[in-house]
Design an enzyme around this catalytic site. Sequence first.
Site, PDB file in Angstrom:
ATOM      1  N   ASP A  66     108.886  20.417  39.922  1.00 29.52           N
ATOM      2  CA  ASP A  66     109.929  19.554  40.493  1.00 29.52           C
ATOM      3  C   ASP A  66     110.874  19.079  39.392  1.00 29.52           C
ATOM      4  O   ASP A  66     112.089  18.987  39.582  1.00 29.52           O
ATOM      5  CB  ASP A  66     109.274  18.342  41.181  1.00 29.52           C
TER       6      ASP A  66
ATOM      7  N   HIS B  21     103.961  15.135  44.795  1.00 27.23           N
ATOM      8  CA  HIS B  21     104.538  16.489  44.869  1.00 27.23           C
ATOM      9  C   HIS B  21     104.627  16.844  46.357  1.00 27.23           C
ATOM     10  O   HIS B  21     103.798  17.581  46.908  1.00 27.23           O
ATOM     11  CB  HIS B  21     103.660  17.492  44.111  1.00 27.23           C
TER      12      HIS B  21
HETATM   13  P1  NAD Z   1      97.414  32.566  46.571  1.00 29.55           P
HETATM   14  O1  NAD Z   1      96.913  32.516  47.974  1.00 29.55           O
HETATM   15  O2  NAD Z   1      98.232  33.720  46.137  1.00 29.55           O
HETATM   16  O3  NAD Z   1      96.184  32.450  45.589  1.00 29.55           O
HETATM   17  C1  NAD Z   1      95.214  31.471  45.720  1.00 29.55           C
HETATM   18  C2  NAD Z   1      93.937  32.033  45.189  1.00 29.55           C
HETATM   19  O4  NAD Z   1      92.968  30.998  45.212  1.00 29.55           O
HETATM   20  C3  NAD Z   1      93.369  33.197  46.038  1.00 29.55           C
HETATM   21  O5  NAD Z   1      93.128  34.312  45.208  1.00 29.55           O
HETATM   22  C4  NAD Z   1      92.085  32.627  46.614  1.00 29.55           C
HETATM   23  O6  NAD Z   1      91.073  33.605  46.752  1.00 29.55           O
HETATM   24  C5  NAD Z   1      91.742  31.584  45.571  1.00 29.55           C
HETATM   25  N1  NAD Z   1      90.844  30.528  46.048  1.00 29.55           N
HETATM   26  C6  NAD Z   1      90.798  29.959  47.272  1.00 29.55           C
HETATM   27  N2  NAD Z   1      89.804  29.048  47.306  1.00 29.55           N
HETATM   28  C7  NAD Z   1      89.234  29.041  46.075  1.00 29.55           C
HETATM   29  C8  NAD Z   1      88.166  28.332  45.505  1.00 29.55           C
HETATM   30  N3  NAD Z   1      87.435  27.459  46.212  1.00 29.55           N
HETATM   31  N4  NAD Z   1      87.849  28.571  44.201  1.00 29.55           N
HETATM   32  C9  NAD Z   1      88.548  29.475  43.486  1.00 29.55           C
HETATM   33  N5  NAD Z   1      89.562  30.204  43.998  1.00 29.55           N
HETATM   34  C10 NAD Z   1      89.903  29.977  45.265  1.00 29.55           C
HETATM   35  O7  NAD Z   1      98.179  31.174  46.326  1.00 29.55           O
HETATM   36  P2  NAD Z   1      99.153  30.804  45.122  1.00 29.55           P
HETATM   37  O8  NAD Z   1     100.542  31.177  45.500  1.00 29.55           O
HETATM   38  O9  NAD Z   1      98.594  31.293  43.839  1.00 29.55           O
HETATM   39  O10 NAD Z   1      99.085  29.202  45.199  1.00 29.55           O
HETATM   40  C11 NAD Z   1      97.897  28.522  44.864  1.00 29.55           C
HETATM   41  C12 NAD Z   1      98.054  27.034  45.141  1.00 29.55           C
HETATM   42  O11 NAD Z   1      99.048  26.462  44.293  1.00 29.55           O
HETATM   43  C13 NAD Z   1      98.484  26.695  46.566  1.00 29.55           C
HETATM   44  O12 NAD Z   1      97.770  25.560  47.035  1.00 29.55           O
HETATM   45  C14 NAD Z   1      99.963  26.358  46.423  1.00 29.55           C
HETATM   46  O13 NAD Z   1     100.432  25.533  47.455  1.00 29.55           O
HETATM   47  C15 NAD Z   1      99.927  25.637  45.089  1.00 29.55           C
HETATM   48  N6  NAD Z   1     101.213  25.491  44.385  1.00 29.55           N
HETATM   49  C16 NAD Z   1     101.461  24.303  43.775  1.00 29.55           C
HETATM   50  C17 NAD Z   1     102.644  24.118  43.095  1.00 29.55           C
HETATM   51  C18 NAD Z   1     102.964  22.807  42.425  1.00 29.55           C
HETATM   52  O14 NAD Z   1     104.120  22.622  42.007  1.00 29.55           O
HETATM   53  N7  NAD Z   1     102.038  21.899  42.257  1.00 29.55           N
HETATM   54  C19 NAD Z   1     103.579  25.162  43.018  1.00 29.55           C
HETATM   55  C20 NAD Z   1     103.276  26.372  43.658  1.00 29.55           C
HETATM   56  C21 NAD Z   1     102.082  26.531  44.344  1.00 29.55           C
HETATM   57  C1  LMR Z   2     106.261  24.448  45.513  1.00 32.46           C
HETATM   58  O1  LMR Z   2     106.707  23.329  45.269  1.00 32.46           O
HETATM   59  O2  LMR Z   2     106.947  25.486  45.433  1.00 32.46           O
HETATM   60  C2  LMR Z   2     104.797  24.585  45.847  1.00 32.46           C
HETATM   61  O3  LMR Z   2     104.185  23.321  45.959  1.00 32.46           O
HETATM   62  C3  LMR Z   2     104.558  25.425  47.049  1.00 32.46           C
HETATM   63  C4  LMR Z   2     104.955  24.728  48.322  1.00 32.46           C
HETATM   64  O4  LMR Z   2     104.161  24.718  49.263  1.00 32.46           O
HETATM   65  O5  LMR Z   2     106.068  24.195  48.385  1.00 32.46           O
END
Ligand code: NAD
Ligand code: LMR
Length: 328
Positions: A159, A187
């Site tokens: 962000d 967030h």
């Molecule tokens: P993705 O689905 O591509 O990958 C997630 C992975 O986590 C998968 O491989 C899945 O098998 C694994 N997983 C699920 N449960 C698990 C557990 N208990 N232990 C270990 N691994 C586990 O998703 P992504 O695009 O990599 O996103 C992951 C997370 O990050 C999501 O919750 C997304 O919303 C979050 N995210 C946060 C931000 C932020 O700014 N804070 C930004 C982008 C994404």
């Molecule tokens: C983001 O900010 O891009 C991540 O937290 C993914 C989402 O769900 O928005």
Amino acid sequence: MTSPRIVAVTGAAGQIGYSLLPRIARGDIFGPDVPVIIQCLEIPPAMNALRGVLMELEDCAFPLLEGIVGSDDPMVAFKDVDLALLVGSKPRSKGMERNDLIRENGPIFVGQGKALDAVAKPDARVAVIGNPCNTNCLIALHNAPGIPKQNWSAMTQLDHHRAKAQIAVRVGAHFRDVQNVVIWGNHSNTQYPDWHHATVAGKPATEVVGDDAWFKNDFIPTVQERGKAIIEARGLSSAMSAANAALDHARYLYQGTPAGQWTSMAVYSDGSYGVPEGIMSSFPVTCKGDGTYEIVQGLEFNDFGKERLAITVKELEGERETVANLLD
Ligand code: NAD
Ligand code: LMR
């Protein structure tokens, strides 16, 4: 030779993991002279995919990469870690808000908190990326009483970058010239991206932009809803920019924020700015490079800012209520 730092990455076979792993192995967190061991955690159905990712990591032959572990057991993946990046959890899809994930993702952080408490280094740092990241971090922290509360953070660096980028694009400045935006609170789409202290090439952003209505009506909602806009465009949630932000977040912890600048991180509130203690709220922070952070003090709030902060804090308190049964 410096001894290797051990980093755990959960959800390592996912989208963010794919962008994150090679950059950790290149030294993007600890620097170009510090070897790393990467310990990946996945769930059993993703272990085959993880095997492929780890083959690729091996095939990069990174000079700093001292070891690779892949496991579906948190007690193995978190063993002796210096840093854990908790990414693994479900991302939202079109039409959802991030905190719609709380009931599904929250419980993951109970078991992972307990495992970190049991086997991570006692002074380990833990950064939560998986959404809703502030409250997931609170859950993990409550389940790991042996790791100090100050060692935990959740990611609002993305962000922060988005806010910088919006201002830079608006005035035709370079991204690097925009400094000291602040992300306050959650967030989520209640976060308060604050431009009042930001500068563009050393001048106040308020003056350079010269359009308060743009900040209120365009800048704030664009930053708040950027994740959703990416999901709508890509069909998948942000991954490259999220991995990049996670690396900057961790790099600031271990190599420090640049002189005269702060970044934004969700940390355990100590009551600063009237944010109640006991929630993970985003604040402006500076880091010395020894794994610690300090909340920047003394920033002024106008009535608009006070209202915005109150809204996002209220949401965080509501999320804490929702997961109260996971905090014991
Ligand atoms: P993705 O689905 O591509 O990958 C997630 C992975 O986590 C998968 O491989 C899945 O098998 C694994 N997983 C699920 N449960 C698990 C557990 N208990 N232990 C270990 N691994 C586990 O998703 P992504 O695009 O990599 O996103 C992951 C997370 O990050 C999501 O919750 C997304 O919303 C979050 N995210 C946060 C931000 C932020 O700014 N804070 C930004 C982008 C994404
Ligand atoms: C983001 O900010 O891009 C991540 O937290 C993914 C989402 O769900 O928005």
